[in-house]
Design a protein around this motif. Structure first.
Motif, PDB file in Angstrom:
ATOM      1  N   PHE A   1      32.167  35.854  31.054  1.00  0.00           N
ATOM      2  CA  PHE A   1      30.968  35.102  31.219  1.00  0.00           C
ATOM      3  C   PHE A   1      29.999  35.557  31.096  1.00  0.00           C
ATOM      4  CE2 PHE A   1      35.098  34.106  32.902  1.00  0.00           C
ATOM      5  CZ  PHE A   1      35.587  32.105  32.755  1.00  0.00           C
ATOM      6  N   GLY A   2      29.408  35.770  30.883  1.00  0.00           N
ATOM      7  CA  GLY A   2      28.301  36.159  30.278  1.00  0.00           C
ATOM      8  C   GLY A   2      27.870  37.475  31.078  1.00  0.00           C
ATOM      9  N   PRO A   3      26.610  38.407  31.146  1.00  0.00           N
ATOM     10  CA  PRO A   3      26.011  39.743  31.277  1.00  0.00           C
ATOM     11  C   PRO A   3      25.775  38.945  32.794  1.00  0.00           C
ATOM     12  CG  PRO A   3      24.185  39.187  29.891  1.00  0.00           C
ATOM     13  CD  PRO A   3      25.486  38.296  29.467  1.00  0.00           C
ATOM     14  N   ARG A   4      25.441  38.481  33.284  1.00  0.00           N
ATOM     15  CA  ARG A   4      25.101  37.649  34.450  1.00  0.00           C
ATOM     16  C   ARG A   4      25.886  37.148  35.312  1.00  0.00           C
ATOM     17  NH1 ARG A   4      18.986  34.519  33.995  1.00  0.00           N
ATOM     18  NH2 ARG A   4      18.178  36.838  32.418  1.00  0.00           N
ATOM     19  N   THR A   5      27.275  37.143  34.938  1.00  0.00           N
ATOM     20  CA  THR A   5      27.971  36.451  35.915  1.00  0.00           C
ATOM     21  C   THR A   5      29.641  37.416  36.366  1.00  0.00           C
ATOM     22  OG1 THR A   5      27.818  34.727  35.040  1.00  0.00           O
ATOM     23  CG2 THR A   5      30.061  34.737  35.606  1.00  0.00           C
ATOM     24  N   HIS A   6      28.996  37.640  37.560  1.00  0.00           N
ATOM     25  CA  HIS A   6      30.639  38.858  38.075  1.00  0.00           C
ATOM     26  C   HIS A   6      31.523  37.297  38.225  1.00  0.00           C
ATOM     27  CE1 HIS A   6      32.771  41.984  39.908  1.00  0.00           C
ATOM     28  NE2 HIS A   6      32.997  41.152  40.949  1.00  0.00           N
ATOM     29  N   VAL A   7      32.836  37.628  38.084  1.00  0.00           N
ATOM     30  CA  VAL A   7      34.011  37.027  38.340  1.00  0.00           C
ATOM     31  C   VAL A   7      34.550  37.812  38.338  1.00  0.00           C
ATOM     32  CG1 VAL A   7      35.886  35.598  37.597  1.00  0.00           C
ATOM     33  CG2 VAL A   7      33.363  35.107  36.840  1.00  0.00           C
ATOM     34  N   ASN A   8      35.458  37.710  39.975  1.00  0.00           N
ATOM     35  CA  ASN A   8      37.143  38.690  40.331  1.00  0.00           C
ATOM     36  C   ASN A   8      38.170  37.300  40.167  1.00  0.00           C
ATOM     37  OD1 ASN A   8      39.068  39.570  42.321  1.00  0.00           O
ATOM     38  ND2 ASN A   8      37.818  39.549  43.409  1.00  0.00           N
ATOM     39  N   PRO A   9      38.463  37.952  39.219  1.00  0.00           N
ATOM     40  CA  PRO A   9      40.013  36.827  39.134  1.00  0.00           C
ATOM     41  C   PRO A   9      41.321  37.416  39.257  1.00  0.00           C
ATOM     42  CG  PRO A   9      39.855  40.038  37.896  1.00  0.00           C
ATOM     43  CD  PRO A   9      39.155  39.692  38.652  1.00  0.00           C
ATOM     44  N   ASP A  10      41.057  37.171  41.107  1.00  0.00           N
ATOM     45  CA  ASP A  10      41.744  37.330  41.924  1.00  0.00           C
ATOM     46  C   ASP A  10      41.442  35.805  42.723  1.00  0.00           C
ATOM     47  OD1 ASP A  10      43.341  39.620  41.432  1.00  0.00           O
ATOM     48  OD2 ASP A  10      42.636  40.563  42.085  1.00  0.00           O
TER      49      ASP A  10
ATOM     50  N   LYS B   1      46.867  37.578  35.570  1.00  0.00           N
ATOM     51  CA  LYS B   1      47.857  37.085  35.723  1.00  0.00           C
ATOM     52  C   LYS B   1      48.869  37.401  35.898  1.00  0.00           C
ATOM     53  CE  LYS B   1      46.958  32.022  35.763  1.00  0.00           C
ATOM     54  NZ  LYS B   1      46.290  31.691  37.810  1.00  0.00           N
ATOM     55  N   GLU B   2      49.514  37.631  34.580  1.00  0.00           N
ATOM     56  CA  GLU B   2      50.970  38.321  34.835  1.00  0.00           C
ATOM     57  C   GLU B   2      50.842  39.293  35.281  1.00  0.00           C
ATOM     58  OE1 GLU B   2      54.431  38.884  30.945  1.00  0.00           O
ATOM     59  OE2 GLU B   2      52.430  38.155  30.298  1.00  0.00           O
ATOM     60  N   LEU B   3      50.319  40.505  34.530  1.00  0.00           N
ATOM     61  CA  LEU B   3      50.681  42.011  34.857  1.00  0.00           C
ATOM     62  C   LEU B   3      49.938  41.578  36.310  1.00  0.00           C
ATOM     63  CD1 LEU B   3      48.934  43.950  31.819  1.00  0.00           C
ATOM     64  CD2 LEU B   3      51.079  43.636  32.918  1.00  0.00           C
ATOM     65  N   SER B   4      49.144  41.021  37.125  1.00  0.00           N
ATOM     66  CA  SER B   4      48.683  41.196  38.643  1.00  0.00           C
ATOM     67  C   SER B   4      49.771  40.239  39.109  1.00  0.00           C
ATOM     68  CB  SER B   4      47.974  40.575  38.690  1.00  0.00           C
ATOM     69  OG  SER B   4      47.426  39.877  40.290  1.00  0.00           O
ATOM     70  N   ARG B   5      50.650  39.695  38.699  1.00  0.00           N
ATOM     71  CA  ARG B   5      52.101  39.125  39.563  1.00  0.00           C
ATOM     72  C   ARG B   5      52.473  40.469  39.359  1.00  0.00           C
ATOM     73  NH1 ARG B   5      52.899  35.643  36.219  1.00  0.00           N
ATOM     74  NH2 ARG B   5      51.451  33.832  36.999  1.00  0.00           N
ATOM     75  N   LEU B   6      53.261  41.207  38.507  1.00  0.00           N
ATOM     76  CA  LEU B   6      54.471  42.279  38.471  1.00  0.00           C
ATOM     77  C   LEU B   6      54.140  42.897  39.234  1.00  0.00           C
ATOM     78  CD1 LEU B   6      56.255  44.056  36.884  1.00  0.00           C
ATOM     79  CD2 LEU B   6      54.451  44.661  35.648  1.00  0.00           C
ATOM     80  N   HIS B   7      52.257  43.969  39.078  1.00  0.00           N
ATOM     81  CA  HIS B   7      52.324  44.799  40.169  1.00  0.00           C
ATOM     82  C   HIS B   7      52.668  44.396  42.155  1.00  0.00           C
ATOM     83  CE1 HIS B   7      48.954  47.173  42.202  1.00  0.00           C
ATOM     84  NE2 HIS B   7      49.221  47.695  42.505  1.00  0.00           N
ATOM     85  N   THR B   8      52.082  42.515  42.621  1.00  0.00           N
ATOM     86  CA  THR B   8      52.312  42.337  43.540  1.00  0.00           C
ATOM     87  C   THR B   8      53.215  42.290  43.522  1.00  0.00           C
ATOM     88  OG1 THR B   8      49.762  41.074  43.115  1.00  0.00           O
ATOM     89  CG2 THR B   8      51.051  40.776  45.279  1.00  0.00           C
ATOM     90  N   ALA B   9      54.496  41.791  43.202  1.00  0.00           N
ATOM     91  CA  ALA B   9      55.733  41.272  43.696  1.00  0.00           C
ATOM     92  C   ALA B   9      56.270  42.719  43.172  1.00  0.00           C
ATOM     93  CB  ALA B   9      56.115  40.407  43.060  1.00  0.00           C
ATOM     94  N   HIS B  10      56.003  43.070  41.965  1.00  0.00           N
ATOM     95  CA  HIS B  10      57.338  44.178  41.857  1.00  0.00           C
ATOM     96  C   HIS B  10      56.664  45.981  41.995  1.00  0.00           C
ATOM     97  CE1 HIS B  10      60.187  40.694  41.505  1.00  0.00           C
ATOM     98  NE2 HIS B  10      60.388  41.834  41.882  1.00  0.00           N
ATOM     99  N   GLY B  11      55.653  46.104  42.043  1.00  0.00           N
ATOM    100  CA  GLY B  11      55.128  47.591  41.767  1.00  0.00           C
ATOM    101  C   GLY B  11      55.466  48.060  42.992  1.00  0.00           C
ATOM    102  N   TRP B  12      54.705  49.038  42.453  1.00  0.00           N
ATOM    103  CA  TRP B  12      54.787  50.659  43.142  1.00  0.00           C
ATOM    104  C   TRP B  12      55.043  50.578  44.817  1.00  0.00           C
ATOM    105  CZ3 TRP B  12      50.900  50.683  40.335  1.00  0.00           C
ATOM    106  CH2 TRP B  12      51.396  51.362  38.498  1.00  0.00           C
ATOM    107  N   ALA B  13      54.416  49.205  45.672  1.00  0.00           N
ATOM    108  CA  ALA B  13      54.625  49.051  46.783  1.00  0.00           C
ATOM    109  C   ALA B  13      55.928  48.656  46.753  1.00  0.00           C
ATOM    110  CB  ALA B  13      53.970  48.442  47.097  1.00  0.00           C
TER     111      ALA B  13
END
Length: 599
Positions: free
Chosen positions: A216-225, A264-276
């Protein structure tokens, strides 16, 4: 023979032998060791046990090595009877049913946390008289239920199947699905990077997050969550969108899109069926889900934790049979369209459903699509909904969510088999594209009884009436707010706006309910029949169930017998629900060492 059970103090309890109609066949018997007493009577008499809740009582028996063949779960049956009477959601406990039958104030059901806060079963501090009161209520409520069931065609089978499902659920929770923690950890490490500490993102997710911001450019910080930050970033890039859903993002031409989709796909895996999840739900080489029988209004099961009904395909590699054992994975092929064929009794449709591949059998019908269906023949639920797609989420099976996840296939590229599939799904779910409109016209003209069956259910829903499964499972009634909203058209004018949408929505729900709830009835009959056959085989155990799929963990030398048991159970379920229908319910079965190898 039926025997009523109530747990007493310090491991004791009370038993009472019953006639089939629920009347006592003898005096109440106090026993100092309820587990031992149940084990003895199970061996000698194999009765149908009558108790308040399988989910509360049966796990303790299983832990002690005692398994029973049959039961009548008063709470589950009370829920079914209340639903049939249009009183969905009223308290279902034995004490609530007791009070209701006596015209007394009905106490609310205890919440799960309130149940756990009570003194432990078999180890409470109640006095002796309270267990006697409990058995009186159990006996009285069961007799009342038996009287109600006797007047409802098919309901006795529904009550027995729902109760058998509760036994299966408790046993699966105890036995567990074989699960390799090492394989799971290796998969997570491969996909996400090493396990992070201190609540940090895994390495792969952090790398994607950095690349998304950079896109999104050097001046933009986006939290994908953060959906709000993503929407703001796309708007700043001249690409305003209304949501961050995958199907919306896929329409955009921007370098951040593929990165976001992967995140989104990997985050869903980490949240729903990750190490926790692994730490919480896997122990001793087993994943032990907590099933909730009838947790969905259609009769499908839910889970109170662990997400057993949503195991990602990639993690099925971690489901590994014990050495010398195999997994028998069985999936009912095209279950819901076959259920519709059997329900409707449409001769032409039934003939097609007598073949192994229903969609292929129907494909000849769709070589010439024909014209779109005419308005007069369609319910309000269908008029005006084409082009918005079928309803998403809890109302659809896992298989159909996958079909519709990226939109149905379009136009000239569709095979005749794909057209048959699209038409059937559109008929059952009440939505589709312009292509589906044409195909529904073919379905209506060639299979009028099947089309009318779901149309009638939709009309019933639009008018506020109840619809039922084959065995009598009943949909919830519309809310008072729905009735107030939709009554605005009673002056003869066609409903518009929110009222029209409410009518369409309920019509879609009830058209699907009659099929999906009957499919749930069939699946319960399958489970009960298969459980009985596996018990006769010995060591083989049902360890997983998901809508129309079962997994059996069995000694390898018994795998062939288990496969035969699955086929026989599917056929028995067909006969129990539909009699001598020619519709077949084939099971796609694989004998594997790993769940991932089944498909």
């Amino acid at each position: 023979m039926r025997i009523a059970v109530a747990a007493g103090v310090r491991g004791g309890g009370v038993l009472c032998v019953l006639e089939e109609d629920g009347t006592p066949a003898g005096p109440v018997q106090r026993v100092p060791d309820l587990v031992a007493a149940v084990a003895e009577r199970e061996r000698s008499d194999a009765p149908r046990w009558v108790w308040a809740s399988t989910a509360r009582l049966y796990p303790r028996l299983i832990e002690a090595g005692v398994r029973v063949g049959r039961c009548h779960d008063l709470e589950l049956v009370e829920s079914l009877l209340l639903g049939h009477a249009g009183r969905y959601g009223e308290p279902r406990s034995v004490r609530a049913a007791w009070a209701r039958s006596r015209g007394e104030p009905v106490p609310p059901d205890r919440l799960p946390q309130e149940e756990s806060a009570q003194a432990s079963l078999f180890e409470d501090d109640r006095d002796q008289d309270e267990s006697a009161d409990d058995i009186e209520q159990v006996v009285a409520v069961h007799a009342e239920q038996q009287r109600a069931i006797a007047g409802l065609d098919g309901f006795a089978l529904l009550a027995a199947a729902e109760s058998a499902g509760a036994l299966v659920a408790a046993e699966m929770g105890h036995d567990g699905l074989p699960w390799s923690a090492d394989e799971h950890d290796a998969l997570l490490t491969e996909l996400l990077g090493p396990r992070p500490s201190g609540g940090l993102r895994p390495r792969k997710l952090q790398d994607l997050a950095d690349r998304i911001s950079a896109a999104f450019g050097p001046r933009t910080h986006v939290n994908p969550d953060s959906p709000a930050q993503i929407l703001k970033a796309f708007a700043s890039a001249g690409l305003p969108v209304a949501s961050t859903r995958a199907h919306v993002l896929k329409r955009l031409d921007h370098p951040a899109v593929p990165l976001l989709l992967e995140y989104k796909e990997l985050s869903r895996l980490h949240t729903a069926h990750g190490w926790a999840w692994l730490d919480t739900w896997v122990s001793g080489g087993r994943f032990r889900p907590e099933y909730v029988v009838g947790g969905v209004v259609s009769g499908r099961w839910a889970t109170s934790g662990g997400g057993a009904l949503q195991i990602p395909r990639v993690l099925r590699k971690a489901v590994v049979a014990d050495p010398g054992w195999s997994l028998v994975v069985a999936d009912a092929a095209q279950l819901e369209p076959r259920v519709l064929a059997a329900l409707a009794g449409d001769r032409a449709f039934t003939d097609a459903a007598a073949h192994g591949d229903l969609y292929a059998a129907l494909s000849d019908v769709f070589h010439d699509e024909g014209g779109p269906p005419q308005g007069a023949g369609m319910s309000e639920a269908n008029r005006g909904v084409w082009g918005v797609g079928p309803p998403q989420g809890a109302g659809m099976s896992e298989a159909n969510r996958g079909v519709w996840g990226v939109g149905p296939p379009q136009g000239a590229g569709m095979s005749a088999r794909e057209k048959a599939k699209l038409a059937l799904l559109s008929a059952m779910y009440g939505g589709g594209t312009s292509e589906a409109v044409q195909l529904l016209g073919v379905l209506k003209s060639r299979f009028p009884a099947a089309f009318e069956y779901v149309e009638a259910a939709a009309r019933a829903g639009e008018s506020g009436r109840l619809v039922r499964s084959r065995l009598g499972r009943t949909c919830p009634p519309p809310s008072a707010g729905w009735r107030e909203l939709t009554s605005a058209g009673d002056d003869g004018a066609a409903p518009v706006g929110a009222a029209a949408q409410a009518l369409r929505s309920r019509g879609r729900f009830t058209r699907n309910f009659v099929v999906q709830a009957t499919a749930a009835d069939w699946a319960l009959a399958l489970l009960g029949s298969l459980r009985r056959r596996l018990t006769a085989l010995g060591q083989a155990r049902l360890v997983f169930f998901q809508h129309d799929e079962v997994v059996v963990h069995t000694p390898a030398e018994l795998a062939g017998d288990v496969v035969a048991a699955v086929h026989d159970s599917a056929d028995e379920a067909r006969r129990l629900l539909f009699g001598d229908t020619p519709v077949v319910f084939p099971m796609e079965i694989a004998v594997v060492d790993r769940y991932a190898d089944a498909k």
